[in-house]
Design an enzyme around this catalytic site. Structure first.
Site, PDB file in Angstrom:
ATOM      1  N   ASP A  95      -0.553  -4.390   3.539  1.00 37.45           N
ATOM      2  CA  ASP A  95      -0.632  -3.075   4.166  1.00 37.45           C
ATOM      3  C   ASP A  95       0.296  -3.170   5.375  1.00 37.45           C
ATOM      4  OD1 ASP A  95      -1.177  -0.784   5.590  1.00 37.45           O
ATOM      5  OD2 ASP A  95      -3.353  -1.054   5.641  1.00 37.45           O
ATOM      6  N   GLU A 131       0.824  -1.213   0.000  1.00 38.70           N
ATOM      7  CA  GLU A 131       0.000   0.000   0.000  1.00 38.70           C
ATOM      8  C   GLU A 131       0.856   1.260   0.000  1.00 38.70           C
ATOM      9  OE1 GLU A 131      -2.601   2.321   3.253  1.00 38.70           O
ATOM     10  OE2 GLU A 131      -3.197   0.233   2.958  1.00 38.70           O
ATOM     11  N   LEU A 181       1.258  -1.209   7.814  1.00 35.31           N
ATOM     12  CA  LEU A 181       0.811  -0.721   9.117  1.00 35.31           C
ATOM     13  C   LEU A 181      -0.584  -0.116   8.978  1.00 35.31           C
ATOM     14  CD1 LEU A 181       1.627  -0.553  12.043  1.00 35.31           C
ATOM     15  CD2 LEU A 181       2.561   1.710  11.620  1.00 35.31           C
TER      16      LEU A 181
END
Length: 290
Positions: free
Chosen positions: A71, A51, A73
């Site tokens: 993703d 991401e 975090l």
């Protein structure tokens, strides 16, 4: 994560990049670098899509058989307040002869594994390889993840809904009517529902998985590739339903790496009742300043 405040890693990153268009926090960048560095050492992985990056990245010899999307975090808006955050990932087989983009843009139905890590009062790893959803808890004394939640089954119905109630007046009429109904205990479940919303997708989904109900966002806000598909596999493998409000998430063919869509995840009875109201997607394109 636990030392972020001590190491000066709170706050916005000095240099902004990434493909999602969101403001990057310092820990977004750190987490992304760590994920890529570790995964690049695995000879079975040939492609990474994050991401936080504009494009998918070939790693190693490029001949590994797996593609990992992630993703690094999730919930980074909550970092500075020490509210639960997480990491979401999905694993695909790389089709023979596929270029980088098409290899990363596979429907969720082709996932061979998915999972998330939850960083909270405990560190948990919840994973599925297509044979149920299973939870592991980190033992900080040994550094091992221990199986603590085998074969998680989401309750058929809960009593919690999770989305940003502050946007109520911008929601479509069907979603407003549904929320009004269950708040009053006039839905299929005679109990009045409660709202619980962390604004950390991993945290909200983890609670939903264990307690039932549903979580989501009616706007085109969450990412199909990095968030919706992996969590949809986990949800379905636990007996739940994952939808954009009209279509099964895992059946959607991604068209762009950072494609966004409405997302609803939860207990089967709650999800069927929610989707029966039909008009639950907020597709007006409105954005909110935070």
């Amino acid at each position: 994560m636990s030392r972020a405040g001590l190491e000066g890693l709170y706050g916005v990153a000095a240099h902004q990049g990434g493909g999602s268009g969101d403001t990057q926090k310092k820990l977004d960048v750190v987490a992304n670098d760590i994920m890529k560095a570790v995964l690049a050492t695995c000879p079975e992985v040939s492609l990474l899509a994050s991401e936080e990056d504009v494009a998918a990245v070939t790693v190693g010899s490029g001949e590994g058989q797996y593609v990992v999307v992630f993703d690094p975090l999730d919930g980074s808006r909550n970092i500075d307040a020490a509210i639960p955050t997480g990491t979401i990932f999905g694993v695909y087989r790389r089709p023979a002869g596929a270029d980088a983009l098409s290899a990363a843009l596979q429907p969720g139905s082709r996932l061979v594994a998915a999972g998330y890590a939850l960083y909270s009062s405990a560190t948990m790893m919840v994973i599925s390889t297509g044979n149920g959803t299973h939870g592991f808890t980190l033992d900080p004394l040994t550094g091992d993840f221990m199986l603590t939640h085998p074969d998680i089954r989401i309750p058929n119905r809960g009593q919690i809904y999770s989305l940003n109630d502050a946007r109520y007046h911008d929601w479509p009429r069907g979603l407003q009517k549904y929320i009004d109904t269950i708040r009053q205990g006039k839905g299929q479940n005679p109990k009045q529902y409660s709202a619980r919303y962390i604004c950390s997708l991993v945290g909200d989904f983890h609670r939903t998985l264990l307690y039932g109900g549903w979580c989501g966002n009616p706007r085109c806000h969450l990412r199909l590739v990095y968030e919706a598909n992996p969590l949809a596999l986990l949800c379905e493998q636990a007996g739940g339903i994952a939808s954009d409000g009209k279509v099964r998430i895992l059946d959607i063919q991604p068209k762009q790496l950072h494609q966004r869509l409405p997302l609803f995840l939860g207990s089967p009875d709650d999800m069927r009742e929610l989707m029966s109201y039909d008009d639950i997607q907020q597709l007006d394109g409105k954005k909110y300043e935070v």
